[in-house]
Write an enzyme that holds these catalytic residues in place. Structure first.
Site, mmCIF file in Angstrom:
data_model
loop_
_atom_site.group_PDB
_atom_site.id
_atom_site.type_symbol
_atom_site.label_atom_id
_atom_site.label_comp_id
_atom_site.label_asym_id
_atom_site.label_seq_id
_atom_site.Cartn_x
_atom_site.Cartn_y
_atom_site.Cartn_z
ATOM 1 N N ASN A 1 6.344 4.695 -7.183
ATOM 2 C CA ASN A 1 5.438 4.458 -6.551
ATOM 3 C C ASN A 1 4.869 5.411 -5.653
ATOM 4 O O ASN A 1 3.370 6.124 -5.810
ATOM 5 C CB ASN A 1 5.363 3.851 -4.932
ATOM 6 C CG ASN A 1 5.395 2.616 -4.896
ATOM 7 O OD1 ASN A 1 4.836 1.858 -4.931
ATOM 8 N ND2 ASN A 1 6.900 2.079 -4.922
ATOM 9 N N ASN B 1 4.107 3.351 5.307
ATOM 10 C CA ASN B 1 5.365 2.818 4.444
ATOM 11 C C ASN B 1 4.971 1.790 3.056
ATOM 12 O O ASN B 1 4.070 1.224 3.761
ATOM 13 C CB ASN B 1 6.158 2.930 5.189
ATOM 14 C CG ASN B 1 7.564 2.340 4.473
ATOM 15 O OD1 ASN B 1 7.729 3.029 3.322
ATOM 16 N ND2 ASN B 1 8.242 1.233 4.540
ATOM 17 N N HIS C 1 6.347 -1.621 1.509
ATOM 18 C CA HIS C 1 8.209 -2.454 1.412
ATOM 19 C C HIS C 1 7.601 -3.244 1.072
ATOM 20 O O HIS C 1 6.840 -3.901 0.846
ATOM 21 C CB HIS C 1 7.910 -2.679 2.964
ATOM 22 C CG HIS C 1 9.487 -2.924 3.430
ATOM 23 N ND1 HIS C 1 10.363 -3.266 3.231
ATOM 24 C CD2 HIS C 1 9.583 -4.686 3.783
ATOM 25 C CE1 HIS C 1 11.142 -3.980 3.304
ATOM 26 N NE2 HIS C 1 10.971 -5.676 3.654
#
Ligand code: GRF
Length: 217
Positions: free
Chosen positions: A16, A109, A111
């Site tokens: 990422n 974030n 997930h």
């Protein structure tokens, strides 16, 4: 407008992170990756960041007695690099509530599930075991409670007959690499507002989204 200075916090392979670095290469992208910080000295992502010419730092959590001391060192590194936005990308440490509060609205974030389903680890196995037909990923603002916080963007992928964990993870990961840069772009452009538990995106219309990504990217 000046590009926002972003730190990416990693613990491992950093795919990422790589997607964010790649996106930020474009001149018109509103953010630059100014620092990659890892809590693990051996994280693969550190090497990738270095070869991309990005400043790196290691704050090894095993060297700190308390979470507070660990977070304080991270804060020091962020301040030294004039960081404005933090992206957690496979960062496997829990940050203190104080740290999260300091960065409220500027801490993201990713997930690997469609939150609020499958918080925590082993999301792909749990999705397979649950027999869901659609799985995916979520970019959200970080709050002290793990894998919670206002949702910025999600992408859905099908769960196919006969999928194993690896196949499903690979499909989800490709979606992660699409939505993380897109979500960071919206934040860096100042297009996100948090209203209660929800994120409102400026300039996004309500059209149907045949790509199964929300908001549209
Ligand atoms: C990704 O699946 C991400 O969603 C999760 O941890 C994994 C990190 O992978 N939080 P990478 O280091 O970005 O390749």
């Amino acid at each position: 407008m000046a590009r926002k200075r972003v730190a990416i916090l990693i613990s491992g392979r950093g795919s990422n992170m790589s997607a964010l670095i790649e996106a930020a290469r474009a001149r018109e992208y509103p953010a630059e990756i100014a620092l990659v910080l890892s809590n693990r000295p051996t994280a693969k992502g550190l090497e990738i960041a270095k070869s991309a010419g990005i400043a790196t730092a290691v704050v090894d959590h095993t060297a700190y007695k308390t979470r507070e001391e660990f977070d304080a060192e991270i804060e020091k590194q962020l301040a030294a690099a004039n960081i404005e936005i933090i992206c957690l990308a496979g960062f496997m440490r829990v940050l203190t509530a104080q740290f999260v509060k300091n960065w409220e609205g500027y801490l993201l974030n990713i997930h690997p599930s469609l939150l609020p389903a499958f918080k925590g680890i082993d999301t792909h196995v749990r999705a397979l075991d649950a027999g869901v037909k659609i799985h995916g990923c979520t970019v959200h603002f970080v709050v002290p409670e793990i894998d919670s916080g206002p949702i910025i963007m999600q992408a859905a992928v099908p769960v196919l007959e006969g999928d194993d964990e690896e196949e499903l993870a690979t499909r989800v990961l490709a979606a992660e690499h699409r939505i993380y840069p897109a979500a960071l772009k919206l934040l860096a452009e100042g297009k996100l507002a948090i209203e209660g538990e929800r994120v409102v995106v400026a300039g996004v219309n309500g059209e149907a989204d045949e790509t199964l990504t929300s908001p549209r990217i």
